[in-house]
Write a protein that holds these residues in place. Sequence first.
Motif, short mmCIF file in Angstrom:
data_model
loop_
_atom_site.label_atom_id
_atom_site.label_comp_id
_atom_site.label_asym_id
_atom_site.label_seq_id
_atom_site.Cartn_x
_atom_site.Cartn_y
_atom_site.Cartn_z
N GLU A 195 -5.40 8.54 -12.96
CA GLU A 195 -5.68 8.89 -11.71
C GLU A 195 -4.23 8.64 -10.98
N ARG A 254 -7.37 4.74 -15.02
CA ARG A 254 -6.55 4.36 -13.93
C ARG A 254 -5.17 4.98 -14.02
N SER A 308 -3.54 -2.25 -8.48
CA SER A 308 -4.69 -1.38 -7.89
C SER A 308 -5.94 -2.09 -8.21
N GLU A 314 -9.18 -5.26 -5.90
CA GLU A 314 -10.53 -4.70 -5.85
C GLU A 314 -11.37 -5.88 -5.57
N LEU A 321 -6.82 3.58 -1.87
CA LEU A 321 -8.14 3.03 -2.19
C LEU A 321 -9.01 2.77 -0.94
N GLU A 322 -10.41 3.05 -1.05
CA GLU A 322 -11.27 2.95 -0.11
C GLU A 322 -11.13 1.55 0.71
N GLU A 323 -11.08 0.32 0.01
CA GLU A 323 -10.76 -0.89 0.82
C GLU A 323 -9.93 -1.80 -0.18
N VAL A 324 -8.84 -2.52 0.46
CA VAL A 324 -8.14 -3.36 -0.22
C VAL A 324 -9.14 -4.67 -0.08
N LEU A 371 -2.30 3.52 -5.20
CA LEU A 371 -3.27 4.31 -5.39
C LEU A 371 -4.14 4.21 -3.88
N GLU A 394 0.64 -1.19 0.04
CA GLU A 394 -0.02 0.11 0.13
C GLU A 394 0.79 1.34 -0.02
N SER A 437 -9.00 2.42 6.95
CA SER A 437 -8.90 2.89 5.50
C SER A 437 -8.89 4.44 5.49
#
Lengths: 310, 310
Positions: free
Chosen positions: A297, A294, A272, A276, A228-231, A226, A209, B187
């Motif tokens: 981003e 992506r 990334s 998901e 991320l909200e959640e891995v 990146l 991360e 997160s």
Amino acid sequence: LSLLVVGTVAFDAIETPFGKTDKITGGAANYICWAASNFSNDISLIAVVGDDFPQSEIAELRNRGVSTDGLQIKEGEKSFFWSGKYHMNMNSRDTLVTELNVLADFDPIIPAHQKNPEFVMLGNLTPSVQLRVLEQLESKPKLVAMDTMNFWIGDENFKKDLDVVISQTDILIINDEEARMLADHHSLVKAARQIMEQGPKYLVIKKGEHGALLFHENHVFFAPALPLEEVFDPTGAGDTFAGGFMGYLAKTGDISFNNMKRAIIYGSAMASFCVEKFGNQRLKELSINDIDQRIQEFVNLVQFDIELTQ
Amino acid sequence: LSLLVVGTVAFDAIETPFGKTDKITGGAANYICWAASNFSNDISLIAVVGDDFPQSEIAELRNRGVSTDGLQIKEGEKSFFWSGKYHMNMNSRDTLVTELNVLADFDPIIPAHQKNPEFVMLGNLTPSVQLRVLEQLESKPKLVAMDTMNFWIGDENFKKDLDVVISQTDILIINDEEARMLADHHSLVKAARQIMEQGPKYLVIKKGEHGALLFHENHVFFAPALPLEEVFDPTGAGDTFAGGFMGYLAKTGDISFNNMKRAIIYGSAMASFCVEKFGNQRLKELSINDIDQRIQEFVNLVQFDIELTQ
């Protein structure tokens, strides 16, 4: 340009804070091929499975331009199986089951027409098996990359072979824990210098991360992960990174430091996506548009313009 | 433009794997002023020390454009003292001694001519003291930034005041552990969203050796930390980061997201110097050339050019 990939093709059973899978298809070479095939359709897979491995999965790889001529299917035997459970923070995991099965006596055989690849990716495997692959090559590739893991680094029975593979590698792609272990230095900058003295002209250190570092001579490049909200499931993210990286290099044929920077960004983008969903599910859904978005981003994430005072 | 800084000015005694100091000067506001004064010479320091604090250190700050009109010197009392020991990996430390001394009943008083600052940096302090500073301002600053720490976040006696300060802050600058604690989310992306709902339009999350993230609405920017051979002493790095960040904003007067990106890079550069020697020693040696060179290293570290496929 052609990319030869060796590594595991396997079954995984994964538990994360978000859920649990039955046996799903995985393995380092599987992830590498899925990621690389977004960029190249001249990929050779060298691996071994049992006859329990789904034909449909093999057909899917073939549809993406991955030759499975070098994929051995052992009748009456079972594929390599790994099962693991991730902790709440997703940075560590416990291995629950490891069944080597067909992997126990894997002897990689490169088909005659695939012995002159321009790019080679040695996925994490017994160092002697990685060596067997290099020995069969008929010409020196443009770039040989390899991954390895703590298990081989820490065991003196494997360390000798490992040192030989590393000395024949152009670019080593490992994580921070492995780099520290290999060089016995906590400082990644010092570890990198020492590892490059063992042979590799380039070193990629994956920090999960926290992104990835590319070292070459006195140069260093950093690519973020990146946020991320959640891995959802980190399994295969490192292999997917390596696959995106090598796939992009094979596509462009350019191994300048500047192009390696781009390749790292593509590798990071592929990783990334990987995390998901469970396994390689998300990788199977990607369009060129998804990848371009992506990448944009990543550009937005790190690009800035500064005019220096002087 | 003017920058008002409140925070501790103190003595530290530090032990790292590289060595050990006697009492040296430190404190959040001290580091913030040393970093910010590379960019701005219109800085007001609001703090308290005992009469044991060296006059020469105060004179040095004045020489750099830091007004010490708001620095209270308590006759016959002792300055705040902190002593800590870092573990081998430098990511964690044990506090050995905390003597509040003059800090115990610190009542910040802003001199009449400094009550209209354009930028305000509330260094880590008791939340009620941070509030007392905001209450004395006669006009709304362009930007109010604040830092805090786990000690205040985790104690319900302080949490109420803390929530009020946060709600009056434009940009919160905290580390990853504090962000997770404040939002009760692992997160960082989710934590960031929740924290910004409490008031701050901007949030900086410092991740130490793993860089820093800037959040604003749906935007996110990431600045790496410079990969260093060794971190000699991390004390004050977070404050130095905040000082470089706010100093650059005060210099340019531009609080657009694009300029905040630059400010984060300047903050990261200042922090990368700070850790090279004990205390604020390295910060005292810097030339504009040193800073420019360091910024160029950050540019080289993360810049890449990619032309998207489509």
